[in-house]
Design a protein around this motif. Structure first.
Motif, short mmCIF file in Angstrom:
data_model
loop_
_atom_site.label_atom_id
_atom_site.label_comp_id
_atom_site.label_asym_id
_atom_site.label_seq_id
_atom_site.Cartn_x
_atom_site.Cartn_y
_atom_site.Cartn_z
N ALA A 63 -13.55 17.89 -0.16
CA ALA A 63 -13.71 19.35 0.11
C ALA A 63 -13.96 20.64 -0.83
O ALA A 63 -13.07 20.61 -0.93
CB ALA A 63 -12.87 19.37 1.55
N CYS A 64 -14.37 21.70 0.06
CA CYS A 64 -15.02 22.31 -0.60
C CYS A 64 -15.36 22.53 -2.44
O CYS A 64 -15.12 22.85 -2.30
CB CYS A 64 -13.93 23.09 -0.37
SG CYS A 64 -13.18 23.16 1.37
N HIS A 153 -11.91 13.24 1.87
CA HIS A 153 -10.22 14.13 2.60
C HIS A 153 -9.59 13.31 2.57
O HIS A 153 -8.22 13.66 3.18
CB HIS A 153 -10.91 15.77 2.93
CG HIS A 153 -10.21 16.34 3.18
ND1 HIS A 153 -9.32 17.85 2.39
CD2 HIS A 153 -9.01 16.80 4.15
CE1 HIS A 153 -8.36 18.57 3.08
NE2 HIS A 153 -8.03 17.64 4.14
N CYS A 157 -5.96 13.52 1.42
CA CYS A 157 -5.65 15.06 1.15
C CYS A 157 -4.83 15.40 2.61
O CYS A 157 -5.04 16.14 3.59
CB CYS A 157 -7.04 15.97 1.45
SG CYS A 157 -7.20 16.26 -0.87
N SER A 190 -12.65 25.01 -5.40
CA SER A 190 -12.10 24.30 -4.60
C SER A 190 -11.16 24.44 -3.51
O SER A 190 -10.95 24.21 -2.36
CB SER A 190 -12.85 23.04 -5.11
OG SER A 190 -12.04 21.79 -5.27
N LEU A 194 -10.75 25.98 -0.10
CA LEU A 194 -9.70 24.84 0.92
C LEU A 194 -8.76 25.63 0.97
O LEU A 194 -8.38 25.74 2.23
CB LEU A 194 -9.22 23.70 -0.18
CG LEU A 194 -8.82 22.37 0.71
CD1 LEU A 194 -10.08 21.55 1.52
CD2 LEU A 194 -7.77 21.61 0.66
N TRP A 199 -7.41 24.59 5.33
CA TRP A 199 -7.29 22.94 5.75
C TRP A 199 -6.31 22.31 4.29
O TRP A 199 -6.89 21.51 4.52
CB TRP A 199 -9.39 22.38 5.21
CG TRP A 199 -10.09 22.76 6.45
CD1 TRP A 199 -9.51 23.78 7.43
CD2 TRP A 199 -10.94 23.06 5.30
NE1 TRP A 199 -11.09 24.13 7.86
CE2 TRP A 199 -12.01 23.08 6.91
CE3 TRP A 199 -12.33 22.45 5.12
CZ2 TRP A 199 -13.51 24.09 7.00
CZ3 TRP A 199 -13.88 22.70 4.90
CH2 TRP A 199 -14.00 23.18 5.95
N TYR A 210 -2.33 19.30 -5.20
CA TYR A 210 -3.94 19.03 -5.60
C TYR A 210 -4.32 17.83 -6.39
O TYR A 210 -4.98 17.50 -5.89
CB TYR A 210 -4.34 20.49 -4.35
CG TYR A 210 -5.95 20.04 -4.84
CD1 TYR A 210 -6.49 20.04 -3.52
CD2 TYR A 210 -7.04 20.46 -6.17
CE1 TYR A 210 -8.20 20.05 -3.70
CE2 TYR A 210 -8.08 21.01 -5.08
CZ TYR A 210 -8.62 20.58 -4.49
OH TYR A 210 -10.18 20.20 -4.43
#
Length: 308
Positions: A63-64, A153, A157, A190, A194, A199, A210
């Motif tokens: 994501a992102c 994600h 994540c 990113s 995020l 998120w 991460y």
């Protein structure tokens, strides 16, 4: 006008056109000795050189990381049908105990997951694969290309164990001829995006954690061709053509002109129609310090060939 009269009128117009062409050729003398190329032959040649629509295409990213923009451009290519944010085993929309089930009349997987007599994930994968195969066969028969955008994600994540289940790429490889692509962005950018979007769905919500999860994602997709978001925004047409070759999709630079009319879930990033590099957001002091003290972040940047 009846069908017979319409046909007669059409025949008359064709005869007049042929007569005009005959007069033109006579007037040109020997210059018209070479026949004009057949339009049908040109169309056939174009069909012969187009990519084969058979199979499934997939694109995977965090994501992102610019994935929505890139996928929208791919989705704007001729005859491409895109399914965005796909993960048949995602639990991110799981219903909170004690609350009513969400209304999802078309979602068989969600219905099975919340049935009184629960089902295992093998059945969910089977339902997903069967539905996808039906779509793929019918789309391919029409000359359409099916492209799936992964929702990585959901697996890598969140609070779920990413090693406890197959990835979307694993699932697709088992049942389909598959052409895949991974896209990445500098992990500092990113992660910053995020965090700004709220998120962070894992603990601890640090750059180090991460980066560990990003490394797992990359290891699960080892060998899949990789494209950088930064390269794409620097030269969209060239990189879009490169991605088209990787995924065996028909390339058209016009896709960059119409991407704004391509709807896509997860479209939370940049606005506007111009694709170009943008400056990095200002780093908060804690994140500026963390990038110097994170072994996993340094490892990830080295793997992805970014400056840490």
């Amino acid at each position: 006008m009846t069908d017979a009269r319409a046909l007669q009128a059409l025949m008359g117009e064709l005869e007049q056109s042929l007569a005009l062409l005959g007069d033109y050729r006579q007037g040109q003398g020997e210059l018209s000795a070479e026949p004009l190329p057949s339009l049908l032959e040109q169309c056939q040649a174009l069909c012969d050189t187009r990519p084969d629509p058979e199979g499934v295409r997939s694109i995977h990213h965090f994501a992102c990381s610019g994935g929505t923009l890139i996928t929208k451009c791919l989705g704007a290519l001729p005859n491409v049908v895109t399914l965005s944010e796909v993960d048949p085993l995602s639990r991110m929309q799981a219903t909170t105990p004690g609350r009513p089930l969400a209304f999802a009349p078309t979602d068989l997987i969600r219905g099975l997951r919340h049935a009184v007599r629960g089902v295992d994930e093998d059945m969910l994968v089977a339902v997903f694969t069967a539905g996808l195969r039906a779509a793929q066969e019918r789309l391919n028969a029409r000359g359409h290309y099916l492209l799936l955008r992964d929702h990585a994600h959901s697996q890598f994540c969140t609070f779920e164990d990413p090693e406890a289940r197959p990835t979307l790429h694993d699932i697709l490889q088992r049942g389909f001829a598959l052409r895949s692509l991974v896209t990445v962005r500098h992990p500092l950018d990113s992660f910053l995006s995020l965090r700004s979007n709220g998120w962070i769905h894992f603990e601890p919500g640090t750059l180090e954690e991460y980066s560990r999860r990003y490394i797992r994602f990359m290891e699960h997709h080892a060998g899949v061709p990789l494209v950088k978001y930064e390269d794409f925004v620097a030269d969209p047409a060239a990189v879009l053509e490169q991605m088209s070759r990787i995924l065996e999709l028909p390339f058209s630079p016009m896709a960059l002109d119409i991407l704004q009319v391509v709807p896509m879930s997860g479209d939370s990033g940049r606005s506007g129609g111009r694709i170009a590099p943008r400056p990095r957001r200002q780093l908060p002091p804690d994140l500026d310090a963390a990038r110097h003290d994170s072994p996993a972040y340094a490892d990830l940047c080295e793997r992805l060939f970014y400056e840490a």
